[in-house]
Scaffold this active site. Structure first.
Site, PDB file in Angstrom:
ATOM      1  N   THR A   7       0.838  -1.201   0.000  1.00  0.00           N
ATOM      2  CA  THR A   7       0.000   0.000   0.000  1.00  0.00           C
ATOM      3  C   THR A   7       0.867   1.243   0.000  1.00  0.00           C
ATOM      4  O   THR A   7       2.011   1.207   0.458  1.00  0.00           O
ATOM      5  CB  THR A   7      -0.936   0.025   1.238  1.00  0.00           C
ATOM      6  OG1 THR A   7      -1.722   1.227   1.214  1.00  0.00           O
ATOM      7  CG2 THR A   7      -0.183  -0.034   2.549  1.00  0.00           C
ATOM      8  N   SER A   8       0.282   2.337  -0.494  1.00  0.00           N
ATOM      9  CA  SER A   8       0.977   3.623  -0.435  1.00  0.00           C
ATOM     10  C   SER A   8       0.485   4.405   0.784  1.00  0.00           C
ATOM     11  O   SER A   8       0.971   5.495   1.070  1.00  0.00           O
ATOM     12  CB  SER A   8       0.676   4.420  -1.709  1.00  0.00           C
ATOM     13  OG  SER A   8      -0.716   4.694  -1.784  1.00  0.00           O
ATOM     14  N   ASN A   9      -0.507   3.841   1.472  1.00  0.00           N
ATOM     15  CA  ASN A   9      -1.215   4.579   2.515  1.00  0.00           C
ATOM     16  C   ASN A   9      -0.739   4.153   3.914  1.00  0.00           C
ATOM     17  O   ASN A   9      -1.076   3.076   4.401  1.00  0.00           O
ATOM     18  CB  ASN A   9      -2.714   4.298   2.334  1.00  0.00           C
ATOM     19  CG  ASN A   9      -3.579   5.122   3.246  1.00  0.00           C
ATOM     20  OD1 ASN A   9      -3.220   5.375   4.385  1.00  0.00           O
ATOM     21  ND2 ASN A   9      -4.721   5.536   2.739  1.00  0.00           N
ATOM     22  N   GLY A  11      -1.615   5.295   6.736  1.00  0.00           N
ATOM     23  CA  GLY A  11      -2.739   5.217   7.684  1.00  0.00           C
ATOM     24  C   GLY A  11      -3.290   3.802   7.744  1.00  0.00           C
ATOM     25  O   GLY A  11      -3.612   3.285   8.821  1.00  0.00           O
ATOM     26  N   LYS A  12      -3.389   3.153   6.585  1.00  0.00           N
ATOM     27  CA  LYS A  12      -3.875   1.772   6.542  1.00  0.00           C
ATOM     28  C   LYS A  12      -2.891   0.846   7.273  1.00  0.00           C
ATOM     29  O   LYS A  12      -3.299  -0.078   7.974  1.00  0.00           O
ATOM     30  CB  LYS A  12      -3.992   1.291   5.083  1.00  0.00           C
ATOM     31  CG  LYS A  12      -5.118   1.928   4.281  1.00  0.00           C
ATOM     32  CD  LYS A  12      -5.128   1.302   2.878  1.00  0.00           C
ATOM     33  CE  LYS A  12      -6.204   1.869   1.983  1.00  0.00           C
ATOM     34  NZ  LYS A  12      -6.178   1.259   0.635  1.00  0.00           N
ATOM     35  N   ASP A  65      -8.338  -2.585  -0.647  1.00  0.00           N
ATOM     36  CA  ASP A  65      -8.979  -1.585  -1.489  1.00  0.00           C
ATOM     37  C   ASP A  65     -10.253  -1.171  -0.777  1.00  0.00           C
ATOM     38  O   ASP A  65     -11.057  -2.016  -0.397  1.00  0.00           O
ATOM     39  CB  ASP A  65      -9.272  -2.149  -2.883  1.00  0.00           C
ATOM     40  CG  ASP A  65      -9.500  -1.010  -3.857  1.00  0.00           C
ATOM     41  OD1 ASP A  65      -8.612  -0.145  -3.971  1.00  0.00           O
ATOM     42  OD2 ASP A  65     -10.586  -0.943  -4.457  1.00  0.00           O
ATOM     43  N   SER A  66     -10.396   0.127  -0.576  1.00  0.00           N
ATOM     44  CA  SER A  66     -11.555   0.566   0.193  1.00  0.00           C
ATOM     45  C   SER A  66     -12.219   1.771  -0.439  1.00  0.00           C
ATOM     46  O   SER A  66     -11.669   2.390  -1.351  1.00  0.00           O
ATOM     47  CB  SER A  66     -11.144   0.852   1.636  1.00  0.00           C
ATOM     48  OG  SER A  66      -9.873   1.427   1.690  1.00  0.00           O
ATOM     49  N   ARG A 168     -12.356  -1.509   7.927  1.00  0.00           N
ATOM     50  CA  ARG A 168     -11.050  -2.181   7.849  1.00  0.00           C
ATOM     51  C   ARG A 168     -10.835  -3.092   9.048  1.00  0.00           C
ATOM     52  O   ARG A 168     -10.321  -4.206   8.903  1.00  0.00           O
ATOM     53  CB  ARG A 168      -9.915  -1.143   7.750  1.00  0.00           C
ATOM     54  CG  ARG A 168      -8.525  -1.765   7.545  1.00  0.00           C
ATOM     55  CD  ARG A 168      -7.520  -0.780   7.025  1.00  0.00           C
ATOM     56  NE  ARG A 168      -7.982  -0.187   5.776  1.00  0.00           N
ATOM     57  CZ  ARG A 168      -8.579   0.992   5.675  1.00  0.00           C
ATOM     58  NH1 ARG A 168      -8.741   1.766   6.739  1.00  0.00           N
ATOM     59  NH2 ARG A 168      -9.023   1.435   4.521  1.00  0.00           N
TER      60      ARG A 168
HETATM   61  P1  ITT Z   1      -3.465   2.142  -1.581  1.00  0.00           P
HETATM   62  O1  ITT Z   1      -2.061   2.406  -1.992  1.00  0.00           O
HETATM   63  O2  ITT Z   1      -3.592   1.093  -0.505  1.00  0.00           O
HETATM   64  O3  ITT Z   1      -4.399   1.872  -2.747  1.00  0.00           O
HETATM   65  P2  ITT Z   1      -5.114   4.505  -1.225  1.00  0.00           P
HETATM   66  O4  ITT Z   1      -5.108   5.582  -0.191  1.00  0.00           O
HETATM   67  O5  ITT Z   1      -5.004   4.905  -2.672  1.00  0.00           O
HETATM   68  O6  ITT Z   1      -3.954   3.493  -0.840  1.00  0.00           O
HETATM   69  P3  ITT Z   1      -7.621   3.140  -1.891  1.00  0.00           P
HETATM   70  O7  ITT Z   1      -7.200   2.992  -3.328  1.00  0.00           O
HETATM   71  O8  ITT Z   1      -8.194   1.943  -1.201  1.00  0.00           O
HETATM   72  O9  ITT Z   1      -6.415   3.637  -0.979  1.00  0.00           O
HETATM   73  O10 ITT Z   1      -8.616   4.342  -1.832  1.00  0.00           O
HETATM   74  C1  ITT Z   1      -9.463   4.520  -0.776  1.00  0.00           C
HETATM   75  C2  ITT Z   1      -9.651   5.996  -0.479  1.00  0.00           C
HETATM   76  O11 ITT Z   1     -10.752   6.044   0.428  1.00  0.00           O
HETATM   77  C3  ITT Z   1      -8.442   6.599   0.204  1.00  0.00           C
HETATM   78  O12 ITT Z   1      -7.865   7.589  -0.566  1.00  0.00           O
HETATM   79  C4  ITT Z   1      -8.995   7.223   1.479  1.00  0.00           C
HETATM   80  O13 ITT Z   1      -9.025   8.606   1.289  1.00  0.00           O
HETATM   81  C5  ITT Z   1     -10.398   6.693   1.608  1.00  0.00           C
HETATM   82  N1  ITT Z   1     -10.444   5.760   2.739  1.00  0.00           N
HETATM   83  C6  ITT Z   1     -10.317   4.413   2.738  1.00  0.00           C
HETATM   84  N2  ITT Z   1     -10.380   3.917   3.971  1.00  0.00           N
HETATM   85  C7  ITT Z   1     -10.557   4.973   4.785  1.00  0.00           C
HETATM   86  C8  ITT Z   1     -10.674   5.117   6.172  1.00  0.00           C
HETATM   87  O14 ITT Z   1     -10.579   4.089   6.994  1.00  0.00           O
HETATM   88  N3  ITT Z   1     -10.839   6.349   6.654  1.00  0.00           N
HETATM   89  C9  ITT Z   1     -10.912   7.406   5.850  1.00  0.00           C
HETATM   90  N4  ITT Z   1     -10.796   7.369   4.530  1.00  0.00           N
HETATM   91  C10 ITT Z   1     -10.609   6.148   3.989  1.00  0.00           C
END
Ligand code: ITT
Length: 184
Positions: A7-9, A11-12, A65-66, A168
């Protein structure tokens, strides 16, 4: 045990770490980019992602993916949540919701684990979009999402508390239960 999270995130990653820590599982981030296809469901996006990554990564890994689905917007941004967050942002989404009475929304998360084949785990949380951002914890749309039964947004909760009710957190629980059963 160790689990690679693609993931790039960050927070996740923080949420997955908090979830797995007490179970003695260390989660680390694998910063590998993968294509997120345009599809109607998170499941399709997640499945394409793991199958694509499986050709590049050795050993097991998972991704998430969310999306945020707003009832009054017919489920938008949904599968486009990452794009909408990057472009419109929280303020843009609140603008779209100006004067809209029905604030109902839900988050969904699809975790895809690859261990030679794909395994999907999902979670959902219902709630509503607030009128203004509140709180500084979490990431993404957290400051404007208030889960049902709470008078605080996700951004006003600790990671551990958010995990007990979030999309999640629920997907992570299903994933952890499956690992317990299948890694005996
Ligand atoms: P990856 O690299 O894991 O794909 P991403 O941030 O692009 O990271 P997604 O493609 O799953 O993640 O996109 C989901 C978006 O929805 C992400 O940009 C968040 O802004 C939002 N999101 C997902 N889960 C969330 C959460 O628990 N709380 C707040 N926003 C969330």
């Amino acid at each position: 045990m160790e689990l690679a999270f693609v993931t790039s995130n960050t927070g996740k990653v923080e949420e997955a770490r908090k979830y797995f820590e007490p179970l003695g599982v260390r989660v680390y981030r694998l910063p590998v980019a993968y294509p997120e296809i345009q599809a109607d469901t998170l499941e399709e996006v997640a499945l394409f992602g793991v199958e694509w990554l499986a050709k590049k990564i050795k050993g097991p890994f998972f991704l998430d993916d969310s999306g945020l689905f707003v009832e009054a917007l017919s489920g938008f941004p949904g599968v486009y949540s990452a794009y909408v967050y990057r472009t419109l942002g929280i303020e843009g989404l609140l603008k779209l919701m100006e004067g809209v009475e029905n604030r109902k929304a839900h988050f969904r998360s699809v975790i895809a684990y690859w261990d030679g084949e794909a395994h999907l785990f999902t979670g959902r949380v219902d709630g509503e979009i607030t009128n203004a951002p509140m709180g500084t914890e979490g990431f993404g749309f957290d400051p404007i999402f208030k889960p049902e039964g709470f008078d605080r947004t996700f951004a006003q909760m600790t990671t551990a508390e958010k995990n007990t009710i979030s999309h999640r957190g629920r997907a992570l629980r299903a994933f952890a239960d499956w690992l317990k059963e299948n890694l005996k």
